[in-house]
Structures are given as structure tokens and as C-alpha cells.
Design an enzyme around this catalytic site. Structure first.
Site, PDB file in Angstrom:
ATOM      1  N   GLU A   1      21.642 -20.086  74.242  1.00 22.79           N
ATOM      2  CA  GLU A   1      21.112 -19.591  75.607  1.00 22.79           C
ATOM      3  C   GLU A   1      22.261 -18.986  76.431  1.00 22.79           C
ATOM      4  OE1 GLU A   1      18.623 -22.652  77.575  1.00 22.79           O
ATOM      5  OE2 GLU A   1      19.214 -23.928  76.139  1.00 22.79           O
TER       6      GLU A   1
ATOM      7  N   SER B   1      14.982 -23.908  76.368  1.00 22.97           N
ATOM      8  CA  SER B   1      14.511 -22.403  76.300  1.00 22.97           C
ATOM      9  C   SER B   1      13.898 -22.245  74.981  1.00 22.97           C
ATOM     10  CB  SER B   1      15.723 -21.480  76.229  1.00 22.97           C
ATOM     11  OG  SER B   1      16.205 -21.540  77.446  1.00 22.97           O
TER      12      SER B   1
ATOM     13  N   TYR C   1      11.743 -15.519  79.922  1.00 23.92           N
ATOM     14  CA  TYR C   1      12.679 -14.629  80.421  1.00 23.92           C
ATOM     15  C   TYR C   1      12.590 -13.127  80.457  1.00 23.92           C
ATOM     16  CZ  TYR C   1      15.200 -19.006  79.734  1.00 23.92           C
ATOM     17  OH  TYR C   1      15.544 -20.390  80.031  1.00 23.92           O
TER      18      TYR C   1
ATOM     19  N   ARG D   1      13.808 -29.974  86.688  1.00 26.12           N
ATOM     20  CA  ARG D   1      12.469 -29.501  86.892  1.00 26.12           C
ATOM     21  C   ARG D   1      11.727 -30.043  85.375  1.00 26.12           C
ATOM     22  NH1 ARG D   1      12.777 -24.532  84.258  1.00 26.12           N
ATOM     23  NH2 ARG D   1      11.328 -25.356  82.709  1.00 26.12           N
TER      24      ARG D   1
ATOM     25  N   ASP E   1       8.461 -30.436  82.792  1.00 24.65           N
ATOM     26  CA  ASP E   1       7.198 -29.786  82.276  1.00 24.65           C
ATOM     27  C   ASP E   1       6.331 -30.689  81.895  1.00 24.65           C
ATOM     28  OD1 ASP E   1       8.875 -27.420  82.616  1.00 24.65           O
ATOM     29  OD2 ASP E   1       9.787 -27.473  80.713  1.00 24.65           O
TER      30      ASP E   1
ATOM     31  N   GLU F   1       9.122 -33.101  78.924  1.00 27.73           N
ATOM     32  CA  GLU F   1      10.453 -33.018  79.020  1.00 27.73           C
ATOM     33  C   GLU F   1      11.134 -32.619  80.582  1.00 27.73           C
ATOM     34  OE1 GLU F   1      11.839 -30.414  76.033  1.00 27.73           O
ATOM     35  OE2 GLU F   1      11.684 -28.479  77.140  1.00 27.73           O
TER      36      GLU F   1
ATOM     37  N   ASN G   1      14.163 -30.931  82.401  1.00 27.52           N
ATOM     38  CA  ASN G   1      15.442 -29.750  82.605  1.00 27.52           C
ATOM     39  C   ASN G   1      16.158 -29.845  83.508  1.00 27.52           C
ATOM     40  OD1 ASN G   1      17.134 -27.496  82.375  1.00 27.52           O
ATOM     41  ND2 ASN G   1      15.429 -25.956  81.900  1.00 27.52           N
TER      42      ASN G   1
ATOM     43  N   GLY H   1      16.851 -22.684  85.051  1.00 28.70           N
ATOM     44  CA  GLY H   1      17.016 -21.229  84.870  1.00 28.70           C
ATOM     45  C   GLY H   1      17.421 -20.906  86.327  1.00 28.70           C
TER      46      GLY H   1
END
Length: 308
Positions: A16, A142, A211, A250, A252, A269, A271, A275
């Protein structure tokens, strides 16, 4: 706090790296705009020496993936006694390991999908569970290495046992949850808004849809019932707390409302290093809550500490 020396850690050693460079430069620009003295640090294996020489007041962790968000760099910063942003050693290690994160989340009463953790080389020609299912590396972010196995596939994809696979041998095989992709951020122990992610031209929210410009549409606030919206916010906060996260995170989710409004809602999951690129979700959520990007990263620096 203005005038303090902030080392923005970016780049690094993981797959990443390009995303981290983008996140790091965006945050560094914003912090300079807020009056901080900023040094941009492309992290290598000499990071301990580099930071020891720099002696920054704060390290802003803009790294993504292994080494940057799995507790490793956090341990280095603890050893050097440099205050840093985001979660600490244990929470980072837990959040990065999909198996352990799922165990902790389930024990906290958060709904998760059935899953197996196994060596990819043991998968062979037989399905490890009834399709459809998802195979994902246990310690990548990612969407790197994520493979969706559809119902019509006679056997597992050959890439899983190929020598070209480069995401580690231990993988999670998880029941595929159809439906909508939703995500929710937490900041300072307070929940932010819920965003629906609609991939454009992609089968799921993969690396490019995350992205690439125009890769996905972000609907904030998500157009779902208030009951489901609030339930997602509650579960995101519960996951943040159960894993011991600090700063921002964050979570998901997948939400299958094809047959009923109170359909299948599954936490996927968390994070712990979301990002911070121009197309990233968390800065959008913060903006929706009234935080400009500069104000947002300033808060993250002011929140930094050791022993997180």
C-alpha cells in the site's frame, strides 16, 4: 500546538506504499497550512535512527498495511517515546489481523460472517465451504488479495495455490454476504456518518474503486432506514471500543436488504489507519460532521500520545 515539529510517516514497506504516499502528502500539506513545522519521512528499516535524529514532537502515522498499522511502527514510536496518532500497539495488531479482530468483535456481540482460517496451500481442488465465499489474506488492507468465489465456480481459483500469490499463506475463507457496501467512521470516541459505497465498473470495492478517480460513488448519508443507519453507527463504535482503538477508525459492513428492510447486516472489518487521500471516506465523513480537512488533521496531532 502550532509551530510544533510533526514527522509525517508515509510510504513504507507494504503493497500500500502508493496510497500511503498520497495520504501522507495530503496530511503534510494540511498540517503546514495549520502552522505546524512538518518533515515528510518515507519510512524504511532505518526509521528508528531517522526519528532519533529528527526528534519530532509528534509522529503523524500515515502508513498503510503491514509494518505501518499492525503494531510494529507503533512499538518503535513507544520505544522512542514519540507521541503518535491513531491506535496503539495492541489495538493495531488486533485490527490488522482479520481472524483476531473477528473473534473480538463476535465476543462483543457484533454480527460477523461465518469464516475459516487456513493455509492457502491446503485449499486444493475442493471448495473449503459452499460457494459463494470470499478469500482474503488475514493481514492485508486495501482489498489486496481478495478473491470472490461465485456459486458457478466448480473449484477454487488457481491463483490461491499459485507461486504468484504474494499476500502470505494464511487466508480467511468467509461466507459471501450479498448486498450493499456501507462504512462508518469513529473520531474521538464519537461516531460519524454512514456512507454507502457504490463501485462503478467493478464487481466489488477493490483497490481501483477505492483509489482511482471515479472508481466509486460515495453516498453520504447512506440512503437506508434510520433504524439500520443508527445500528451501523452503534456497531462501529462498539468495534472501535472492543478492539481498544484510539483516534480514528472506520468499520466496513455488508447489508443485504434485497428481501427485507431488516435484512442481513454483517460487520466485515475495522480499519485503524483509514486512507486520507482526496477520494478517501473518512475525511468525507469528518467534513459531513463539520470538520474541515485542516481542522481534522490538526485534531489528530493534538490527540497524539504514547501508551495508546
Amino acid at each position: 500546538m502550532s509551530g510544533e515539529h510533526v514527522a509525517v510517516l508515509m510510504g513504507g514497506l507494504s503493497s500500500e506504499r502508493p496510497v500511503s504516499l498520497s495520504s501522507g502528502n495530503a496530511c503534510a500539506d494540511a498540517l503546514e497550512g495549520e502552522g505546524f513545522r512538518v518533515t515528510r519521512v518515507d519510512v524504511g528499516r532505518d526509521i528508528g535512527r531517522v526519528l532519533g535524529d529528527l526528534k519530532p514532537d509528534v509522529a503523524f502515522n500515515a502508513l498503510h498495511g503491514p509494518f505501518g498499522e499492525d503494531g510494529t511502527i507503533q512499538g518503535v514510536l513507544e520505544y522512542l517515546e514519540i507521541p503518535y496518532t491513531h491506535s496503539g500497539v495492541l489495538a493495531s495488531a488486533l485490527a490488522m489481523d482479520k481472524k483476531q479482530a473477528k473473534i473480538v468483535a463476535a465476543q462483543a456481540g457484533i454480527p460477523v460472517a461465518e469464516a475459516l482460517v487456513m493455509n492457502r496451500l491446503d485449499i486444493g481442488n475442493e471448495h473449503p465451504m459452499k460457494p459463494p465465499y470470499v478469500v482474503k489474506p488475514v493481514r492485508e488492507g486495501s482489498s489486496f488479495g481478495v478473491v470472490i468465489v461465485r456459486e458457478d465456480m466448480a473449484h477454487p481459483p488457481q491463483i490461491l495455490t499459485s507461486s504468484e500469490w504474494r499476500y502470505g499463506d494464511i487466508v480467511m475463507v468467509e461466507r459471501y454476504v450479498a448486498g450493499r457496501e456501507l462504512t462508518c467512521g469513529v473520531m474521538d470516541g464519537k461516531v460519524l456518518g454512514v456512507t454507502e459505497i457504490v463501485p462503478l465498473g467493478h464487481s466489488f470495492y477493490d483497490y481501483d474503486s477505492k483509489y482511482a478517480a471515479g472508481g466509486s460513488q460515495h453516498v453520504l448519508p447512506a440512503q437506508i432506514s434510520p433504524i439500520i443507519y443508527q445500528k451501523i453507527q452503534s456497531l462501529a463504535l462498539k468495534a472501535h471500543q472492543a478492539l481498544g482503538c484510539r483516534g480514528v477508525s472506520r468499520s466496513d459492513f455488508r447489508y443485504d436488504d434485497r428481501f427485507a428492510e431488516d435484512g442481513d447486516l454483517i460487520w466485515l472489518e475495522l480499519n485503524n489507519q483509514p486512507g486520507m487521500t482526496p477520494t478517501s471516506l473518512l475525511p468525507e465523513m469528518a467534513a459531513h460532521a463539520g470538520y474541515g480537512f485542516g481542522e481534522f488533521v490538526r485534531w489528530m496531532v493534538e490527540d497524539a500520545s504514547c501508551s495508546r
